[in-house]
Motif scaffolding. Sequence first.
Motif, short mmCIF file in Angstrom:
data_model
loop_
_atom_site.label_atom_id
_atom_site.label_comp_id
_atom_site.label_asym_id
_atom_site.label_seq_id
_atom_site.Cartn_x
_atom_site.Cartn_y
_atom_site.Cartn_z
N VAL A 1 91.42 74.29 10.12
CA VAL A 1 92.38 73.62 11.00
C VAL A 1 93.82 73.96 10.62
CG1 VAL A 1 93.31 71.37 11.68
CG2 VAL A 1 90.84 71.74 11.66
N LEU A 2 94.13 73.89 9.33
CA LEU A 2 95.50 74.17 8.89
C LEU A 2 95.91 75.62 9.18
CD1 LEU A 2 95.70 72.23 5.49
CD2 LEU A 2 96.75 71.62 7.67
N SER A 3 95.01 76.56 8.87
CA SER A 3 95.34 77.98 9.11
C SER A 3 95.42 78.28 10.59
CB SER A 3 94.31 78.89 8.44
OG SER A 3 93.01 78.62 8.90
N MET A 4 94.57 77.64 11.41
CA MET A 4 94.60 77.88 12.86
C MET A 4 95.85 77.27 13.49
SD MET A 4 92.34 79.87 13.95
CE MET A 4 92.84 79.59 15.64
N LEU A 5 96.25 76.08 13.04
CA LEU A 5 97.48 75.48 13.57
C LEU A 5 98.68 76.38 13.27
CD1 LEU A 5 97.06 71.68 12.69
CD2 LEU A 5 97.06 72.71 14.96
N ALA B 1 89.95 91.56 -0.40
CA ALA B 1 91.16 92.26 -0.84
C ALA B 1 92.40 91.50 -0.41
CB ALA B 1 91.17 93.68 -0.27
N LEU B 2 92.40 90.98 0.83
CA LEU B 2 93.55 90.22 1.32
C LEU B 2 93.76 88.96 0.49
CD1 LEU B 2 95.79 90.14 3.45
CD2 LEU B 2 94.22 88.88 4.94
N LEU B 3 92.66 88.29 0.16
CA LEU B 3 92.76 87.12 -0.71
C LEU B 3 93.36 87.50 -2.06
CD1 LEU B 3 89.32 85.43 0.04
CD2 LEU B 3 91.55 84.42 0.51
N ILE C 1 94.62 79.56 2.89
CA ILE C 1 95.25 79.28 4.18
C ILE C 1 96.11 80.46 4.62
CG2 ILE C 1 96.97 77.83 5.33
CD1 ILE C 1 95.87 75.48 3.70
N ALA C 2 96.86 81.04 3.69
CA ALA C 2 97.71 82.19 4.02
C ALA C 2 96.89 83.37 4.51
CB ALA C 2 98.55 82.59 2.80
N ALA C 3 95.78 83.66 3.81
CA ALA C 3 94.92 84.78 4.20
C ALA C 3 94.25 84.52 5.54
CB ALA C 3 93.88 85.04 3.12
N PHE D 1 95.31 82.59 7.92
CA PHE D 1 96.36 82.67 8.94
C PHE D 1 96.59 84.13 9.36
CE2 PHE D 1 100.91 83.90 9.00
CZ PHE D 1 101.21 83.51 10.30
N LEU D 2 96.69 85.02 8.40
CA LEU D 2 96.93 86.43 8.71
C LEU D 2 95.76 87.03 9.48
CD1 LEU D 2 98.57 87.65 5.38
CD2 LEU D 2 99.70 87.20 7.57
N TYR D 3 94.54 86.61 9.14
CA TYR D 3 93.36 87.11 9.85
C TYR D 3 93.24 86.55 11.27
CZ TYR D 3 90.57 90.07 6.82
OH TYR D 3 90.10 91.14 6.10
N SER D 4 93.80 85.36 11.49
CA SER D 4 93.64 84.68 12.77
C SER D 4 94.68 85.07 13.81
CB SER D 4 93.71 83.16 12.56
OG SER D 4 92.74 82.73 11.64
N ILE D 5 95.76 85.67 13.39
CA ILE D 5 96.91 85.78 14.27
C ILE D 5 96.75 86.86 15.35
CG2 ILE D 5 98.29 87.42 12.93
CD1 ILE D 5 100.69 85.51 13.50
N LEU D 6 96.01 87.94 15.07
CA LEU D 6 95.92 89.05 16.03
C LEU D 6 95.38 88.65 17.40
CD1 LEU D 6 96.12 92.03 16.84
CD2 LEU D 6 93.89 92.39 15.77
#
Length: 216
Positions: free
Chosen positions: A32-36, A73-75, A90-92, A94-99
């Motif tokens: 939820v936090l990374s998707m928001l 690797a991203l983690l 959460i940071a990783a 977020f980066l995976y979800s944004i595209l």
Amino acid sequence: MNLSLWDQLTKQFANRWEELLQATGMHIELVVLSMLLAIVVGVPLGIWVSRAPKLQPWIIGGAGILQTIPSLALLGFMIPIFGIGMNTAIAALFLYSILPIVRNTYTGIRDVDAATIEAARGMGLTSLQILFKVQLPLALSVIMAGIRTSTVINVGTATLAAFIGAGGLGDFIFLGLSRNLDALILMGAVPAAMLALILDYFLGITEKLATPKGLK
């Protein structure tokens, strides 16, 4: 005496159901936090790219490159910045979800019929009014498709957070792999799959409720 997989699963659940609930809650929190964060950043980015198409190769291309980096690797790249634990996960995520969110927002807005936009201009609407009253409502189903895709991917990727001590359902998968216990792997994998389906279902309902009646 060797127990069947079902018996093993029943035994593990009876002993670890409280841990499972806690891990599920942590998993939901990570998603939820990374998707928001991805929605708050991704939708405006998609709008910006639709207004400045020259940025499209840089922003969408850059987000695409992030998707090609292996999850572990991203983690690992995030650890020197955020340390071990939840912030890194959460940071990783977020980066995976944004595209998908950026790309679908851009595509949805750009695909709005030019005649519709011209008609809105003829009615005296400003560019901002056209964006919020015409383009975004018409693009909403495409944007929501991107959010739903990101969410489903995010739930699965979040299981890897266990490798950096961020918790979640991946703890059971990791423990099952290390101990060669299929029952523990299933205790992490099955709830994660169910969570992805449940979130996708509720996002589908949200999409229908948010879409203007004439566009359903």
